[in-house]
Design a protein around this motif. Structure first.
Motif, PDB file in Angstrom:
ATOM      1  N   GLY A 103       0.798  -1.219   0.000  1.00  0.00           N
ATOM      2  CA  GLY A 103       0.000   0.000   0.000  1.00  0.00           C
ATOM      3  C   GLY A 103       0.826   1.262   0.000  1.00  0.00           C
ATOM      4  O   GLY A 103       1.977   1.288  -0.447  1.00  0.00           O
ATOM      5  N   SER A 104       0.233   2.331   0.507  1.00  0.00           N
ATOM      6  CA  SER A 104       0.895   3.633   0.531  1.00  0.00           C
ATOM      7  C   SER A 104       0.573   4.349   1.833  1.00  0.00           C
ATOM      8  O   SER A 104      -0.289   3.927   2.603  1.00  0.00           O
ATOM      9  CB  SER A 104       0.443   4.493  -0.662  1.00  0.00           C
ATOM     10  N   GLY A 105       1.271   5.442   2.069  1.00  0.00           N
ATOM     11  CA  GLY A 105       1.047   6.236   3.274  1.00  0.00           C
ATOM     12  C   GLY A 105       1.386   7.680   2.986  1.00  0.00           C
ATOM     13  O   GLY A 105       1.425   8.108   1.826  1.00  0.00           O
ATOM     14  N   SER A 106       1.642   8.434   4.028  1.00  0.00           N
ATOM     15  CA  SER A 106       1.982   9.842   3.859  1.00  0.00           C
ATOM     16  C   SER A 106       3.403   9.990   3.324  1.00  0.00           C
ATOM     17  O   SER A 106       4.309   9.274   3.748  1.00  0.00           O
ATOM     18  CB  SER A 106       1.875  10.571   5.203  1.00  0.00           C
ATOM     19  N   ALA A 107       3.569  10.925   2.398  1.00  0.00           N
ATOM     20  CA  ALA A 107       4.915  11.243   1.936  1.00  0.00           C
ATOM     21  C   ALA A 107       5.592  12.116   2.984  1.00  0.00           C
ATOM     22  O   ALA A 107       4.943  12.934   3.650  1.00  0.00           O
ATOM     23  CB  ALA A 107       4.846  11.985   0.602  1.00  0.00           C
ATOM     24  N   ASP A 108       6.881  11.936   3.149  1.00  0.00           N
ATOM     25  CA  ASP A 108       7.614  12.790   4.080  1.00  0.00           C
ATOM     26  C   ASP A 108       7.602  14.225   3.548  1.00  0.00           C
ATOM     27  O   ASP A 108       8.161  14.499   2.470  1.00  0.00           O
ATOM     28  CB  ASP A 108       9.060  12.306   4.225  1.00  0.00           C
ATOM     29  N   PRO A 109       6.975  15.162   4.263  1.00  0.00           N
ATOM     30  CA  PRO A 109       6.894  16.532   3.746  1.00  0.00           C
ATOM     31  C   PRO A 109       8.241  17.239   3.813  1.00  0.00           C
ATOM     32  O   PRO A 109       8.950  17.158   4.816  1.00  0.00           O
ATOM     33  CB  PRO A 109       5.873  17.203   4.669  1.00  0.00           C
ATOM     34  N   SER A 110       8.575  17.907   2.729  1.00  0.00           N
ATOM     35  CA  SER A 110       9.846  18.650   2.686  1.00  0.00           C
ATOM     36  C   SER A 110       9.663  20.084   3.166  1.00  0.00           C
ATOM     37  O   SER A 110      10.640  20.820   3.316  1.00  0.00           O
ATOM     38  CB  SER A 110      10.404  18.650   1.253  1.00  0.00           C
ATOM     39  N   VAL A 111       8.430  20.495   3.394  1.00  0.00           N
ATOM     40  CA  VAL A 111       8.138  21.859   3.838  1.00  0.00           C
ATOM     41  C   VAL A 111       8.600  22.037   5.285  1.00  0.00           C
ATOM     42  O   VAL A 111       8.259  21.220   6.146  1.00  0.00           O
ATOM     43  CB  VAL A 111       6.625  22.149   3.723  1.00  0.00           C
ATOM     44  N   PRO A 112       9.370  23.059   5.569  1.00  0.00           N
ATOM     45  CA  PRO A 112       9.850  23.276   6.939  1.00  0.00           C
ATOM     46  C   PRO A 112       8.699  23.318   7.951  1.00  0.00           C
ATOM     47  O   PRO A 112       7.709  24.024   7.746  1.00  0.00           O
ATOM     48  CB  PRO A 112      10.554  24.631   6.850  1.00  0.00           C
ATOM     49  N   GLY A 113       8.834  22.540   9.019  1.00  0.00           N
ATOM     50  CA  GLY A 113       7.856  22.541  10.090  1.00  0.00           C
ATOM     51  C   GLY A 113       6.698  21.586   9.906  1.00  0.00           C
ATOM     52  O   GLY A 113       5.966  21.300  10.862  1.00  0.00           O
ATOM     53  N   ALA A 114       6.498  21.082   8.679  1.00  0.00           N
ATOM     54  CA  ALA A 114       5.335  20.225   8.430  1.00  0.00           C
ATOM     55  C   ALA A 114       5.408  18.919   9.206  1.00  0.00           C
ATOM     56  O   ALA A 114       4.420  18.463   9.787  1.00  0.00           O
ATOM     57  CB  ALA A 114       5.196  19.951   6.934  1.00  0.00           C
ATOM     58  N   ILE A 227      -3.693  19.965   9.343  1.00  0.00           N
ATOM     59  CA  ILE A 227      -3.808  18.592   8.841  1.00  0.00           C
ATOM     60  C   ILE A 227      -3.175  18.531   7.462  1.00  0.00           C
ATOM     61  O   ILE A 227      -3.534  19.306   6.565  1.00  0.00           O
ATOM     62  CB  ILE A 227      -5.293  18.160   8.783  1.00  0.00           C
ATOM     63  N   TRP A 228      -2.246  17.590   7.273  1.00  0.00           N
ATOM     64  CA  TRP A 228      -1.461  17.515   6.034  1.00  0.00           C
ATOM     65  C   TRP A 228      -1.955  16.352   5.164  1.00  0.00           C
ATOM     66  O   TRP A 228      -1.847  15.197   5.546  1.00  0.00           O
ATOM     67  CB  TRP A 228       0.017  17.326   6.369  1.00  0.00           C
ATOM     68  N   THR A 229      -2.506  16.674   3.989  1.00  0.00           N
ATOM     69  CA  THR A 229      -2.996  15.636   3.082  1.00  0.00           C
ATOM     70  C   THR A 229      -2.333  15.724   1.713  1.00  0.00           C
ATOM     71  O   THR A 229      -2.802  15.100   0.760  1.00  0.00           O
ATOM     72  CB  THR A 229      -4.524  15.738   2.902  1.00  0.00           C
ATOM     73  N   ALA A 230      -1.259  16.494   1.625  1.00  0.00           N
ATOM     74  CA  ALA A 230      -0.606  16.735   0.332  1.00  0.00           C
ATOM     75  C   ALA A 230       0.441  15.661   0.056  1.00  0.00           C
ATOM     76  O   ALA A 230       1.507  15.642   0.670  1.00  0.00           O
ATOM     77  CB  ALA A 230       0.043  18.115   0.324  1.00  0.00           C
ATOM     78  N   GLY A 231       0.135  14.761  -0.868  1.00  0.00           N
ATOM     79  CA  GLY A 231       1.117  13.784  -1.323  1.00  0.00           C
ATOM     80  C   GLY A 231       1.061  12.449  -0.617  1.00  0.00           C
ATOM     81  O   GLY A 231       0.662  12.355   0.546  1.00  0.00           O
ATOM     82  N   PHE A 232       1.446  11.415  -1.359  1.00  0.00           N
ATOM     83  CA  PHE A 232       1.506  10.054  -0.836  1.00  0.00           C
ATOM     84  C   PHE A 232       2.900   9.495  -1.058  1.00  0.00           C
ATOM     85  O   PHE A 232       3.600   9.873  -1.991  1.00  0.00           O
ATOM     86  CB  PHE A 232       0.492   9.148  -1.545  1.00  0.00           C
ATOM     87  N   GLY A 233       3.275   8.569  -0.200  1.00  0.00           N
ATOM     88  CA  GLY A 233       4.521   7.834  -0.367  1.00  0.00           C
ATOM     89  C   GLY A 233       4.247   6.359  -0.178  1.00  0.00           C
ATOM     90  O   GLY A 233       3.157   5.967   0.249  1.00  0.00           O
ATOM     91  N   VAL A 234       5.208   5.527  -0.519  1.00  0.00           N
ATOM     92  CA  VAL A 234       5.058   4.081  -0.319  1.00  0.00           C
ATOM     93  C   VAL A 234       6.161   3.595   0.612  1.00  0.00           C
ATOM     94  O   VAL A 234       7.233   4.201   0.691  1.00  0.00           O
ATOM     95  CB  VAL A 234       5.119   3.306  -1.662  1.00  0.00           C
ATOM     96  N   PRO A 235       5.923   2.493   1.329  1.00  0.00           N
ATOM     97  CA  PRO A 235       6.979   1.931   2.175  1.00  0.00           C
ATOM     98  C   PRO A 235       8.220   1.594   1.357  1.00  0.00           C
ATOM     99  O   PRO A 235       8.122   1.262   0.165  1.00  0.00           O
ATOM    100  CB  PRO A 235       6.321   0.661   2.744  1.00  0.00           C
ATOM    101  N   ASP A 236       9.375   1.653   1.993  1.00  0.00           N
ATOM    102  CA  ASP A 236      10.632   1.411   1.275  1.00  0.00           C
ATOM    103  C   ASP A 236      11.073  -0.043   1.342  1.00  0.00           C
ATOM    104  O   ASP A 236      12.246  -0.350   1.125  1.00  0.00           O
ATOM    105  CB  ASP A 236      11.738   2.322   1.807  1.00  0.00           C
ATOM    106  N   LEU A 237      10.149  -0.951   1.623  1.00  0.00           N
ATOM    107  CA  LEU A 237      10.496  -2.368   1.767  1.00  0.00           C
ATOM    108  C   LEU A 237      11.160  -2.926   0.514  1.00  0.00           C
ATOM    109  O   LEU A 237      12.162  -3.648   0.598  1.00  0.00           O
ATOM    110  CB  LEU A 237       9.247  -3.182   2.108  1.00  0.00           C
ATOM    111  N   ALA A 238      10.610  -2.625  -0.657  1.00  0.00           N
ATOM    112  CA  ALA A 238      11.196  -3.140  -1.901  1.00  0.00           C
ATOM    113  C   ALA A 238      12.603  -2.599  -2.115  1.00  0.00           C
ATOM    114  O   ALA A 238      13.520  -3.336  -2.515  1.00  0.00           O
ATOM    115  CB  ALA A 238      10.308  -2.786  -3.092  1.00  0.00           C
TER     116      ALA A 238
END
Length: 402
Positions: A103-114, A227-238
């Protein structure tokens, strides 16, 4: 004598449960599902969990076939050469075939403080963490939702309908996927709920502080809860397991969803990148991909050539609180049409879709092999796109040596 086959599915979401259930149609196949939680998460209801209108979980006994063995643990590494999974709990699980559906989850936000001051909402644990924060905030406290995709829109509407003072920061266009007519309908509903919508190029968030959100055009939006809903990321297992992935970390596969590295590994759902042209992250894509992945495994067990991906879309469903919603119809290739259903009928249709996803899984659990939406003809639109993309996509379909 029939040879016994061990199939392990990593991930108990929409794609993983569909694949696991479908695989049980063969008596000679043993299916194990490894998932970090003991309950199924209705991810499309997590905004309701945050707002207090649903718990967003279903017991696995309601959606998982009796023949599937559930292991509640987290996979830390895939040993493709040894056909084994290493678990966080210290054990290992062997397999003959593996379905990768993390599946997927939240992307690590690069915005300062997010990362420090904003609350993501793409997993059960994140929504559960947010819920008491909202409960503790004063009824008049300013709530800011960052991101105007479906999750952001649904969260903003759900909270506003519950009496919260909400600002939705789009960072661009409200509902980028929506047709213009559908977008106007959504904007009208949000306005009636009292949501302040900030859209346009100047609304990209540049920083988040404890009590405000700063925008690219210099504005500062007061915010007691962000509340941060901008962007998705996936686990780095692969990636950690040395398997080939796309730039986001999704497992690279051919059009049968088979890993370009290993024909014993098949992917499904948000964590799959077939031909380096992944589908839109959604349960609408995840369940058909889960069924296709299971069919690919069963074909390989039988020594047959697996069928290729044939994915179609109907549109996009967005809830706008409990009293309204929108179903944005689309072409089969996922391009929005002008036609949509809004208001209370839209809410009823959205709820029907939410309940329908669980029903599809439960039906497949009760009668493995009965699901067939992954076989609906979509023409050759994906094939044409693959040919148009050329090089990168074509290269991804060529299996690499193990």
């Amino acid at each position: 004598m029939t040879q016994h086959t061990e199939v392990v599915v990593i991930g108990g979401g929409y794609a993983g449960v569909m694949a696991a259930n479908r695989l049980t149609q063969r008596d000679a196949v043993t299916v194990t599902l490894v998932n970090p939680r003991a309950t199924f998460v209705e991810r499309i209801r997590l905004h309701q969990l945050a707002a207090g209108t649903d718990d967003a979980v279903v017991e696995y006994r309601e959606v998982l076939a009796e023949g599937v063995r559930l292991v509640v643990d987290t996979v830390t590494r895939i040993d493709a050469g040894g056909r084994a999974l290493e678990l966080a709990g210290g054990g290992t699980v062997g397999y003959d075939y593996l379905v990768y559906a993390v599946g997927s989850g939240s992307a690590d936000p690069s915005v300062p403080g997010a990362a420090e001051f904003a609350y993501p909402i793409t997993t059960l644990e994140e929504a559960q963490r947010l819920r008491p924060v909202l409960d503790a905030a004063a009824p008049t406290a300013a709530v800011t939702v960052v991101g105007a995709g479906p999750t952001g829109i649904e969260t903003a509407a759900e909270l506003a309908e519950r009496g919260r003072r909400v600002t939705l920061v789009c960072g661009g266009v409200l509902g980028p996927y929506l047709h213009g007519r559908g977008r106007r309908s959504v904007a009208g509903r949000l306005a009636r709920l009292g949501v302040t919508v900030l859209d346009g190029p100047g609304t990209k968030v540049t920083a988040v502080t404890r009590d405000a959100v700063e925008l690219a055009d210099g504005r500062e939006v007061p915010s007691a809860v962000t509340i941060w809903t901008a962007g998705f990321g996936v686990p780095d297992l692969a990636v950690r397991s040395g398997l080939s992935t796309d730039a986001l970390g999704r497992l690279l596969t051919d059009e049968t969803l088979t890993s370009v590295d290993d024909e014993r590994v098949v992917a499904a759902g948000d964590s799959a990148a077939p031909s380096d042209l992944p589908l839109r992250m959604s349960c609408q894509a995840a369940m058909p991909l889960g069924a296709r992945a299971a069919d690919t495994v069963l074909s390989r067990i039988d020594g047959e050539r697996p069928s290729t991906l044939n994915q179609v879309f109907a549109g996009q469903c967005i809830s706008l609180g409990r009293g309204a919603g929108i179903f944005q119809f689309a072409h089969k290739n996922d391009v929005a049409l002008w036609f949509h259903i809004a208001g209370r009928p839209g809410a009823k249709l959205k709820e029907l879709v939410c309940k329908g996803t669980v029903k599809h899984l439960a039906d497949e659990a009760g009668k493995p092999g009965s699901y067939g939406l992954h076989r609906i003809s979509g023409g050759d639109q994906r094939g044409r796109r693959l040919r148009a993309e050329g090089g990168a996509a074509a290269a991804a379909t060529e299996r690499r040596p193990v």
